[in-house]
Design an enzyme around this catalytic site. Structure first.
Site, short mmCIF file in Angstrom:
data_model
loop_
_atom_site.label_atom_id
_atom_site.label_comp_id
_atom_site.label_asym_id
_atom_site.label_seq_id
_atom_site.Cartn_x
_atom_site.Cartn_y
_atom_site.Cartn_z
N ARG A 164 0.83 -1.22 0.00
CA ARG A 164 0.00 0.00 0.00
C ARG A 164 0.87 1.27 0.00
O ARG A 164 0.50 2.28 0.59
CB ARG A 164 -0.93 0.03 1.22
CG ARG A 164 -1.97 -1.08 1.27
CD ARG A 164 -2.98 -0.95 0.15
NE ARG A 164 -4.15 -1.78 0.37
CZ ARG A 164 -4.21 -3.08 0.07
NH1 ARG A 164 -3.18 -3.68 -0.48
NH2 ARG A 164 -5.32 -3.76 0.29
N SER A 239 -10.61 -0.83 3.35
CA SER A 239 -9.83 -0.94 4.60
C SER A 239 -9.43 0.45 5.06
O SER A 239 -8.83 1.20 4.29
CB SER A 239 -8.55 -1.74 4.36
OG SER A 239 -8.85 -3.01 3.85
N GLU A 335 -4.81 3.66 6.14
CA GLU A 335 -4.55 3.52 4.71
C GLU A 335 -5.16 4.72 4.00
O GLU A 335 -4.72 5.14 2.93
CB GLU A 335 -5.21 2.21 4.25
CG GLU A 335 -4.86 1.78 2.86
CD GLU A 335 -5.66 0.56 2.39
OE1 GLU A 335 -5.44 -0.54 2.92
OE2 GLU A 335 -6.49 0.72 1.49
N1 EPU Z 1 -10.51 -10.67 10.37
C1 EPU Z 1 -11.23 -10.76 11.55
N2 EPU Z 1 -12.27 -9.90 11.75
C2 EPU Z 1 -12.63 -8.99 10.82
C3 EPU Z 1 -11.91 -8.91 9.63
C4 EPU Z 1 -10.84 -9.75 9.43
O1 EPU Z 1 -10.95 -11.57 12.42
O2 EPU Z 1 -13.59 -8.25 11.09
C5 EPU Z 1 -9.36 -11.57 10.17
C6 EPU Z 1 -9.73 -12.98 9.77
O3 EPU Z 1 -8.88 -13.81 10.47
C7 EPU Z 1 -9.39 -13.04 8.31
C8 EPU Z 1 -8.24 -12.07 8.21
O4 EPU Z 1 -8.53 -11.07 9.17
O5 EPU Z 1 -9.00 -14.32 7.96
C9 EPU Z 1 -8.09 -11.44 6.85
O6 EPU Z 1 -9.30 -10.81 6.49
P1 EPU Z 1 -9.64 -10.48 4.97
O7 EPU Z 1 -9.44 -11.68 4.14
O8 EPU Z 1 -10.99 -9.84 4.96
O9 EPU Z 1 -8.53 -9.47 4.54
P2 EPU Z 1 -7.90 -8.19 5.28
O10 EPU Z 1 -6.51 -8.54 5.68
O11 EPU Z 1 -8.81 -7.70 6.33
C10 EPU Z 1 -6.83 -7.22 3.11
C11 EPU Z 1 -6.81 -5.93 2.36
C12 EPU Z 1 -8.10 -5.75 1.59
C13 EPU Z 1 -8.22 -6.90 0.62
C14 EPU Z 1 -8.20 -8.22 1.40
C15 EPU Z 1 -8.18 -9.43 0.50
C16 EPU Z 1 -5.42 -4.45 3.67
C17 EPU Z 1 -5.38 -3.26 4.57
N3 EPU Z 1 -6.63 -4.85 3.29
O12 EPU Z 1 -7.87 -7.14 4.08
O13 EPU Z 1 -8.00 -4.55 0.85
O14 EPU Z 1 -9.41 -6.81 -0.15
O15 EPU Z 1 -7.01 -8.29 2.21
O16 EPU Z 1 -6.92 -9.57 -0.09
O17 EPU Z 1 -4.38 -4.98 3.30
C18 EPU Z 1 -8.53 -2.23 0.86
O18 EPU Z 1 -7.33 -2.01 0.85
O19 EPU Z 1 -9.38 -1.29 0.87
C19 EPU Z 1 -9.01 -3.59 0.92
C20 EPU Z 1 -10.30 -3.90 1.04
#
Ligand code: EPU
Length: 339
Positions: A164, A239, A335
């Protein structure tokens, strides 16, 4: 070129926050941008460049000139047997370009389906999702120097892409307008990436064992729709924070106290922790506070249910940051860019 006065930015930011720009204009070409840069209006005002408005938190009226990138066009620059080099106007809507690529059987960006925002804004923060970052398909971009009006080509290395991050958020922040971006996409032998568990699950459910780029795109769209609020219905900017990277030693310490803490090893001594998990553990998930809150399906997404104020979202984000520090000793970095 037309300069409008006192324009509402509500429909130009995905949080749907009310804020007014003292001066506002749309730019459709590099030449138009260059002529603005030499104008008195440009020289005498604070300037904000706006893409899709999907990564900003407007906390005030903007008493300057807002320039909205509306440079259009999708053009093949060159191709070989396996690849196509496509130059895309910075004002094009990212997801529409993804759909265009899939229609033309150009591979490489299908995992980035449905990310809000514009093509010009995408390299700024090296957008990424479901195992892919834009840097993997990025070839170069044309930027206009906001001081001189000269154009400059940035290759991949010069963009200094990170998680990012790019040079446009660091060393040269606020110095360039991204006019167009060239991508290197595959025409054949697509590198299908289903490394992300949720993609595999959707494809399995659908009985697809040999997915096409369209199958992957459809899977990503359904995952995003199930977790992330549609900005047209509930204001948000995806995010709100980055996923923090912490020292492995600290991670191992936390693991003793919080055995369920998820983490992805990113180097020999660093682990990335999902911010959504940390925020959920602090009890914020699903919070409604007046017109704002924390999304019920994804704690990393702050939302505006209607008439929320940018400042209230900023305050909430600070409370969330503090609670994560208090409980885990981890600092979250937004972000989203605060204006
Ligand atoms: N999780 C929770 N609770 C929540 C959300 C997430 O426990 O409310 C945990 C779960 O363990 C889950 C893990 O977080 O397995 C990962 O969650 P998710 O797959 O939703 O991905 P993320 O890490 O929360 C990142 C990116 C997203 C992108 C997704 C999929 C960042 C800051 N965000 O989110 O990007 O779509 O991975 O690759 O890196 C964005 O940048 O706007 C965005 C949506």
């Amino acid at each position: 070129m037309t300069i409008q006065k006192e324009v509402s930015l509500k429909s130009f930011n995905t949080f749907g926050l009310e804020s007014h720009a003292a001066l506002f204009m749309e730019v459709h070409s590099i030449a138009e941008m260059q002529s603005i840069i030499t104008s008195e209006t440009f020289k005498n005002n604070e300037v904000m460049i706006l893409g899709g408005g999907s990564n900003i938190l407007l906390t005030r009226d903007f008493n300057g000139l807002v320039i909205r990138n509306q440079i259009a066009g999708i053009e093949i620059i060159s191709e070989d047997e396996d690849h196509v080099f496509v130059k895309v106007g910075g004002g094009e809507v990212w997801h529409e370009f993804v759909l265009h690529a899939i229609d033309h059987n150009w591979g490489g960006i299908e995992n980035l389906s449905l990310i809000p925002g514009t093509v010009g804004a995408a390299p700024m923060q090296n957008i990424g999702a479901y195992g892919i970052e834009i840097k993997e398909v990025f070839e170069s971009l044309t930027a206009v120097d906001l001081k001189t009006g000269e154009t400059r080509l940035f290759n991949k290395q010069e963009c200094q892409f990170g998680y990012r991050e790019s040079i446009f958020k660091l060393e040269v922040k606020g110095q360039y307008f991204i006019a167009d971006v060239t991508f290197k996409l595959t025409k054949s032998n697509h590198k299908i990436n289903t490394s992300y568990g949720a993609i595999k699950d959707v494809l399995n459910e659908r009985g697809i064992s040999n997915p096409t780029i369209k199958d992957v795109s459809d899977a990503v769209i359904s995952i995003r729709q199930s977790k992330l609020p549609d900005p047209k219905e509930i204001g948000n900017s995806g995010s709100f924070f980055k996923n923090p990277t912490i020292d492995k030693i600290d991670y191992e310490g936390l693991k003793i106290e919080f055995p369920d803490i998820p983490g992805y090893v990113v180097s020999d001594n660093e682990v990335k922790v999902p911010a959504g998990w940390l925020i959920e553990q602090c009890g914020w998930k699903g919070l409604k506070r007046g017109e704002i809150g924390v999304h019920k399906n994804q704690a990393l997404v702050l939302v505006n249910y209607g008439g929320g104020k940018g400042n209230d979202i900023a305050d909430l984000s600070k409370e969330i940051q503090q609670s994560v520090i208090d409980k885990f000793g981890i600092e979250l970095t937004p972000e989203v860019n605060f204006i």
